[in-house]
Design an enzyme around this catalytic site. Structure first.
Site, PDB file in Angstrom:
ATOM      1  N   ASN A  87       9.734  10.023  12.582  1.00  0.00           N
ATOM      2  CA  ASN A  87       9.796  10.340  11.154  1.00  0.00           C
ATOM      3  C   ASN A  87       8.513  10.983  10.645  1.00  0.00           C
ATOM      4  OD1 ASN A  87      12.393   9.296  10.559  1.00  0.00           O
ATOM      5  ND2 ASN A  87      11.572   7.238  10.860  1.00  0.00           N
ATOM      6  N   ASP A 130      21.788   6.600  11.185  1.00  0.00           N
ATOM      7  CA  ASP A 130      22.306   6.333   9.843  1.00  0.00           C
ATOM      8  C   ASP A 130      23.831   6.395   9.833  1.00  0.00           C
ATOM      9  OD1 ASP A 130      19.577   6.418   8.616  1.00  0.00           O
ATOM     10  OD2 ASP A 130      19.704   8.493   9.290  1.00  0.00           O
ATOM     11  N   HIS A 150      16.692  12.089   6.629  1.00  0.00           N
ATOM     12  CA  HIS A 150      16.634  10.745   7.193  1.00  0.00           C
ATOM     13  C   HIS A 150      15.562   9.978   6.424  1.00  0.00           C
ATOM     14  CE1 HIS A 150      16.660   7.380   9.883  1.00  0.00           C
ATOM     15  NE2 HIS A 150      15.395   7.571  10.231  1.00  0.00           N
ATOM     16  N   GLY A 154       6.288   3.495  23.624  1.00  0.00           N
ATOM     17  CA  GLY A 154       6.674   2.733  22.449  1.00  0.00           C
ATOM     18  C   GLY A 154       7.974   1.964  22.653  1.00  0.00           C
ATOM     19  N   ARG A 190       3.593   5.769   8.863  1.00  0.00           N
ATOM     20  CA  ARG A 190       3.023   5.676   7.523  1.00  0.00           C
ATOM     21  C   ARG A 190       2.202   4.403   7.431  1.00  0.00           C
ATOM     22  NH1 ARG A 190       6.269   7.099   1.964  1.00  0.00           N
ATOM     23  NH2 ARG A 190       4.441   7.255   0.597  1.00  0.00           N
TER      24      ARG A 190
END
Length: 370
Positions: A128, A156, A184, A12, A89
């Site tokens: 995530n 973050d 997160h 990726g 997602r």
């Protein structure tokens, strides 16, 4: 000594940006590094090309590159494992469905780690929902101390520094000790005022609470939302997720945690397993706290005085993490997930890895929340 580093989701964008940082000595200095690159079978061809590039770079620290679709091969005696691959997602996907899809993947990853990784392996979860993915993995890897796991909130942390530096008109690295509390996600609490300071041109540490005394409305509103939504802003601007900054934050987190430690008086944000109920947060979840690092270990910095505003923000992100944990529990079968000590007996075999997470689940892409 050769450090064996395993990276999932290696084909990726984040993996591609991260590999030179691992191989060049940026993280581990002059120590030799052996890479184990884990991917789904469909991405192995692409990964072979990446291996060619790594060889062509002639990195002085890189001794070998292994590419595989088998976690048991990738994690065998691994010293450091970076889990970047996860289910993104998708449009129309409920949050609970996202949690449970990734629970299948990270349950398998955890069992593979438990089966074959070094007993002192350090694991950084990037994919995530990172906090809960980390919780699932460490729950399954019961042979490995919980302090050896961490989920990435340092991205973050760096985003927060950048926003404050822009507001004050100072260099980004003059901003110290901002804190990311909690998840997160968009529920995270970027905190500039509890511990943060700015190193001025004379080398003096000036509290951000003083510098932002007349700008607390910004610090408690726009600043927070800008950090919470920074990943979305990057996607809107470039059409792709923030792979470059995520890779750099991953490398920096590992370097500080495992190699250099934090400088005296400084902290970084790390999502770690809360077995002590730090700051009144429910134990048994992975929660981002201000941490100091020494000798390859993290320690939560205790004793900060939090305002009622801050305490309320911690409650909000804690509640989201508890909801995520409950969704994951439905698949893992813990009722509830047991609070882990630093050393437990070895768990069951990973013979059912293939059935626990299908190849389609193990996407190399990250969710847009990064």
């Amino acid at each position: 000594m050769t450090i064996k580093v395993a990276l999932s989701g290696a084909a990726g964008n984040i993996g591609y940006a991260l590999l030179p940082l691992i191989s060049s000595g940026y993280i581990f200095g002059s120590k030799a590094v052996e890479l184990r690159l884990l991917e789904i079978p469909e991405a192995i061809g692409s990964l072979a090309g990446t291996k060619m590039e790594l060889v062509d770079c002639s990195f002085p620290c890189l001794t070998d590159v292994v590419i595989t679709s088998d976690p048991l091969v990738a994690f065998n005696n691994a010293d450091v494992i970076i889990l970047v691959g996860g289910m993104p997602r998708r449009k129309g996907m409920a949050r609970k469905d996202l949690i449970q899809a990734n629970t299948k993947i990270f349950s398998s990853m955890g069992r593979a780690i438990d089966e074959v990784a070094s007993s002192d392996v350090k694991v950084l979860v990037v994919a995530n929902p990172a906090n809960t993915n980390c919780l699932v993995a460490l729950t399954e890897a019961s042979r490995i101390p919980t302090k050896n796991f961490c989920a990435l909130t340092y991205l973050d942390h760096q985003r927060a520094k950048g926003q404050i530096a822009k507001r004050l008109g100072v260099p980004t690295n003059s901003i110290k000790n901002v804190t990311i509390w909690g998840n997160h996600s968009e529920s995270q609490y970027p905190d500039a005022l509890s511990c943060g300071y700015c190193v001025d041109k004379d080398g003096k540490n000036v509290p951000l609470s003083d510098l932002l005394a007349d700008d607390k409305g910004w610090a408690n509103n726009e600043f927070i939302t800008s950090v919470q939504n920074r990943g979305k802003a990057v996607i809107e601007a470039r059409g792709l997720s923030s792979a470059l900054s995520a890779a750099q934050a991953t490398a920096d987190c590992l370097k500080i945690w495992l190699v250099t430690g934090t400088k005296a008086g400084e902290i970084i944000s790390m999502a770690v397993y809360n077995d002590q109920g730090y700051y009144g947060v429910r134990d048994g979840i992975v929660f981002s706290f201000p941490c100091e690092c020494r000798n390859g270990e993290w320690f939560v910095k205790e004793g900060l005085q939090l305002s009622e505003f801050s305490k309320n923000k911690l409650n909000i992100t804690e509640e989201e993490l508890l909801e995520e944990m409950a969704a994951a529990q439905e698949l893992i079968g813990s009722s509830p997930m047991k609070i882990r000590s630093v050393s437990m007996s070895t768990c069951s075999s990973v013979a059912s890895l293939a059935t626990a997470a299908t190849e389609s689940d193990m996407s190399v892409y990250l969710t847009s929340r990064m």
